[in-house]
Design a protein around this motif. Sequence first.
Motif, mmCIF file in Angstrom:
data_model
loop_
_atom_site.group_PDB
_atom_site.id
_atom_site.type_symbol
_atom_site.label_atom_id
_atom_site.label_comp_id
_atom_site.label_asym_id
_atom_site.label_seq_id
_atom_site.Cartn_x
_atom_site.Cartn_y
_atom_site.Cartn_z
ATOM 1 N N VAL A 217 0.836 -1.195 0.000
ATOM 2 C CA VAL A 217 0.000 0.000 0.000
ATOM 3 C C VAL A 217 0.875 1.251 0.000
ATOM 4 N N GLY A 222 -0.140 -1.455 -5.728
ATOM 5 C CA GLY A 222 -1.385 -2.157 -6.025
ATOM 6 C C GLY A 222 -1.533 -2.521 -7.492
ATOM 7 N N ALA A 238 -5.029 -9.919 0.203
ATOM 8 C CA ALA A 238 -4.367 -8.885 1.007
ATOM 9 C C ALA A 238 -4.365 -9.297 2.471
ATOM 10 N N ALA A 242 -4.249 -4.436 5.112
ATOM 11 C CA ALA A 242 -4.247 -3.892 3.751
ATOM 12 C C ALA A 242 -5.498 -4.262 2.979
ATOM 13 N N ILE A 245 -7.084 -3.196 -0.874
ATOM 14 C CA ILE A 245 -6.144 -2.697 -1.880
ATOM 15 C C ILE A 245 -6.528 -3.176 -3.277
ATOM 16 N N PRO A 403 -12.585 0.142 -0.498
ATOM 17 C CA PRO A 403 -11.143 0.187 -0.752
ATOM 18 C C PRO A 403 -10.352 0.479 0.521
ATOM 19 N N TRP A 404 -9.055 0.246 0.448
ATOM 20 C CA TRP A 404 -8.196 0.392 1.621
ATOM 21 C C TRP A 404 -8.275 1.787 2.229
ATOM 22 N N ASP A 405 -8.310 2.808 1.405
ATOM 23 C CA ASP A 405 -8.267 4.169 1.947
ATOM 24 C C ASP A 405 -9.582 4.587 2.591
#
Length: 546
Positions: A217, A222, A238, A242, A245, A403-405
């Motif tokens: 990440v 990615g 993942a 994470a 991702i 998503p990860w964020d």
Amino acid sequence: MKATGRQVFDHIARAVAQEGSEVCFALMGDANMNFATRLSEQGTRMIYVRHEHCAVAAAMAYARKSGQVGLATVTCGPGLTQLMTALPAAVRAHLPLVVMAGEAPLKQGWYNQGIDQAPFVTATGARYRSLHWPERMPTAIRDAFLEARRDRVPVVLGIPFDLQNLPWDGGDDLPAPSVQLLPQPSAIPPNPADLNAAADMVGGAKRIVVMAGLGAVEAGAGEACRALSRKCDALLAATLPARGIFAGDPFNLNVAGGFSSDIARVCFAEADLVIAVGCSLARHNADGGKLWPNAKVLQVDTDPVAVSQGRIAAEAHLRADARLGVEALTAMLEDRATEWRTPALAARIASEPADGSRFAVEPGLHDPREVVSALETHLPADWQMVNSSGHCSYYFAHMPSRPWDKFLTIREFGAIGNGTSFAMGVAAACPEETVVLFDGDGSLLMHVQELETMRRHEMNILVIALNDGAYGSEIHKLRADGLSDAGAVFGRTDLAAIARGFGIAGETGTDLADLPAMIARFAKTGGAAVWDVPVSDRVYSPLIRR
């Protein structure tokens, strides 16, 4: 030198403020209140929590979400001893923190809150630095931020409060801030000989899973991992921190580890090679070695390991930056014919539930899997999600579109009770966004007082609690062992009523069909709120079953 009219705590606050942490989580006492007040006046946003543990736990989530050093301040003695659960979690999650703690006054022969604080902190794996020379304090503070940034570790500074209150006799100059001294090394490319060996290993494998961790990440690897998976007919997965991702990829197995879905476990069992990109290869990541019983591991990392948490973690290594290593490896490989990445497998990944077990759910209660599925469908895509710990966290990890964020998970120490703190940390890092905390009733009740902090600081946090009236993990383990579960069952607390008692909104989710309307109302009003969702205590996760 000529007296400046300031006190030592004034200059300490200036030294901390120039380090750039925009938010400080604080609980004030005799040994830090003057410093904290001055820090606020320097322009740092102060979040005044109700428990010292929550100050450090919130700083953890803030550090993960913002990329800054997390900053907290507590008083001496009992203020510091309250940190003994948060600090090891921050150490194991490799989170950079600085905790400004008081120390007992040096001039007194005895002080009722005085203890030897350093052994408590160092026992957790964190660093402790005593600051006992006023003129060196600004440099020592800078060095603590540098240490936290470089080593990704919590650093606790103990400053006797009688020293803080002395007149400042030094000059106005401050040392250069840590960001100006922090090494900025270039990304490490792979060694050609190591790259050839890795390519040979990949070429000899038949079933490959490309697994990304937080290192991937942070390196922006990615898309490189996706390209590698396409070239070598591999699937994607993942680590839990994470997760997300690879959101949206049809061959994404989501979480690799104890939280893996049914279909992920089937695929990992078929794998003969796992390419671990930027992963620490912790024990849970491999489900104690049971997740990929027939596969070797090729680790791509700047700091590769052979043994992690008591088990052999990888048989082969490619020392490199995650993105550069994967891109170079991909360039070495020939396109492979599609055998594993078939439309039929993509359809299974998209359609099969994470856990296909059947349970008899009592009338009036929800299956937690159905609750999470409904939330996955209806919660807005741009809201920030925070997953707490405990039994319920397995279910919330399976929201594949997130998503990860937009999804934070910190579980490295396995402690419940952190959810409210993590949500406050994310809210402080993303003040313009809506935060949704997924928690269990037992975890929420451990630090329920922070609902008042959310209200007072006008945080936009929706708490969704799965209420099974018990400590979920414990009741299922006790029942499996044929023991009484009485010590882990405490009844279904009316969490919505408690929320209203703190001055925020509280609702009970009795019908999942009401979710769209409830979400629309909250989106319109904002603020803080708790949704109490009653779930069956007869449904238990595959992790508990195993």
